[in-house]
Design a protein around this motif. Sequence first.
Motif, mmCIF file in Angstrom:
data_model
loop_
_atom_site.group_PDB
_atom_site.id
_atom_site.type_symbol
_atom_site.label_atom_id
_atom_site.label_comp_id
_atom_site.label_asym_id
_atom_site.label_seq_id
_atom_site.Cartn_x
_atom_site.Cartn_y
_atom_site.Cartn_z
ATOM 1 N N ASN A 15 1.082 -1.358 0.181
ATOM 2 C CA ASN A 15 0.115 0.397 -0.079
ATOM 3 C C ASN A 15 0.906 1.226 0.148
ATOM 4 O O ASN A 15 0.597 2.058 1.055
ATOM 5 N N GLY A 45 2.758 -1.969 -4.402
ATOM 6 C CA GLY A 45 0.482 -1.920 -4.672
ATOM 7 C C GLY A 45 0.321 -0.800 -5.418
ATOM 8 O O GLY A 45 1.126 -0.071 -6.464
ATOM 9 N N ASN A 48 -1.599 6.090 -4.647
ATOM 10 C CA ASN A 48 -2.659 6.705 -4.149
ATOM 11 C C ASN A 48 -2.532 8.097 -4.799
ATOM 12 O O ASN A 48 -1.183 7.993 -6.011
ATOM 13 N N HIS A 439 -6.984 2.180 1.038
ATOM 14 C CA HIS A 439 -5.358 1.315 1.214
ATOM 15 C C HIS A 439 -4.433 2.386 0.477
ATOM 16 O O HIS A 439 -3.151 2.325 -0.338
ATOM 17 N N SER A 440 -5.316 3.913 0.169
ATOM 18 C CA SER A 440 -3.751 4.425 0.219
ATOM 19 C C SER A 440 -3.212 4.777 0.780
ATOM 20 O O SER A 440 -1.842 4.758 0.260
ATOM 21 N N ASP A 441 -3.708 5.053 2.031
ATOM 22 C CA ASP A 441 -1.923 5.128 2.756
ATOM 23 C C ASP A 441 -2.486 3.633 4.130
ATOM 24 O O ASP A 441 -2.495 4.610 5.201
ATOM 25 N N TYR A 442 -2.005 2.424 3.951
ATOM 26 C CA TYR A 442 -2.240 1.791 5.116
ATOM 27 C C TYR A 442 -1.117 0.651 5.110
ATOM 28 O O TYR A 442 -0.714 -0.206 4.780
#
Length: 553
Positions: A15, A45, A48, A439-442
């Motif tokens: 991510n 991944g 984003n 999931h953009s920043d996870y």
Amino acid sequence: MPEAIRKVNVIGHLNPDTDSICAAISYAYLKNQIDSPIYEARRAGTLNRETAFVLKHFGFEEPQLITTVTPQIKDAEIQEQPKVDGNMSLYNAWNLMQDVKLDTLVVTDDANHLEGLIAVKDIANANMGLMESKMLSETHTSYKNIISTLSGSMLVGDPDNYVSQGSIRIGTCALSMTEIVGKGDIVVVAGNHENQLLAIKQGASCLIVSCDGKVDNDVIAAAQQAGCAVITTPRDTFEVARLLTMAVPVKSKMLTNDILKFSVNTSIDDARKAMAKSRHRFFPVLDENGAYAGLISSPGLLKVRKKHVILVDHNERTQAVNGLDQAEIMEIVDHHRIGSVETTNPITFRNVPVGCTCTILYGLYREYGVEIPKNIAGLMLSAILSDTLAFRSPTCTPIDVNAGKALAGICGEDIESYSEKMFDAGADLTGRTAEEVFHSDYKVFSRGNAKFGVGQGSFMTENSRKAAEALVGPFLKTAAEAEELPMIFYMFTDVKSQVTEMLYYGAGAEEVLERAFNVTPDGGIAVLPGVVSRKKQVVPSLMSALQFISDED
């Protein structure tokens, strides 16, 4: 096959955020300037929107996706064995097998695409079976194959032509020939002049003269006039009868259905499982374009070269691509706590308590005396602004600020105006799903038995933050169940006011938040003034609270 130049994959965490991607690209560039292997940036991944904006702004394509670093067929011993044309005779295929010490040959077309396999047992079966009289015509065997198989010479006809009709006949006497030879037949005779002319008269399409029998000029003239091919061979009649079976093309006997084949990208584990269920010994390997690349066997999987990787912006297994335990970690460059990654050998591990991995890389460029290109400087600046919330995060250090300002000077960007554009691009929800935003920043974190996920979104306006909360909030339950996590927390951070609204899901999650931040959530939201850093403020506090609750239990 010759060993390819070893590549080193420079990979950020799952991510990926802007620092993860920009650090991978920037460090790969630096390593290629100071070292000889090929270093390539990879993403673990989907990008984003903030990172996509950054790459487009500075003219970069997104790095190639990598989901696992487990060894693949390309990392094993692929045998570069000869491929054959489908028109090759069984006889020549048999001899080639003896030369290269293989019991299987791969048949390809002119474009090198797999057409079939021919094994030694297939040739043996053809040779031991009863000769079918029409086998040459039915398989459209070329005269070239017949000549080669019989070690013969062609006196009349074109070697490139094919047998298109007729049966194989053995001409022993004139009486039998008048009864058995018909139009288009292939007739095997000895040096008997009368029998040779009779075969032509009966309409034979090909005359095979055994024992290097004499062929007179009148026979040649009659054959030319009748359009009958004439081949002489030193082999006796019995040998000719047996060997004609071996003149047929391999395509008539090759295996074409249910061929077990592998891509160069097939994992070694999957290949081993498939091979264990097969009775064959050798298996075709296809390259990325589907063309034949060689053969692989079970013994060839024993000597596997591990993939070489450099980890940037993470050092925990839960945040890394699959198969890390089967790869060779060459270096780690990170600014987070030291996590769970282990290595078999000593490595270079650059871990510095700054706000961004690209801040460390800026120092490395200076350390090695490598000039930073304008576009690379833009990537590193973007990463620093993203990770430090444009120098507002408590993780931000003077080193980050100095690096950011220097990089801004190189790439020519105004920090305030550029950072606002970058954060706005990341906050844009147009056409995005809850899963995509989530999931953009996870990241997933663990310590002992405690395991939980923490995501974060950064926003320049309250409207964009609230819209994201409304979209992502209901998805937290789905994400927790899908990833089998007991708790998930998601930070919605207002960059300007430096306030985070924390949404959460899971049994005990609210109690953990209360203990960690001394707050009382309202309506499923915990308002956390001054809390903007996942790394420095949120994760350590959550782990401490989980440990305290566990000790109480």
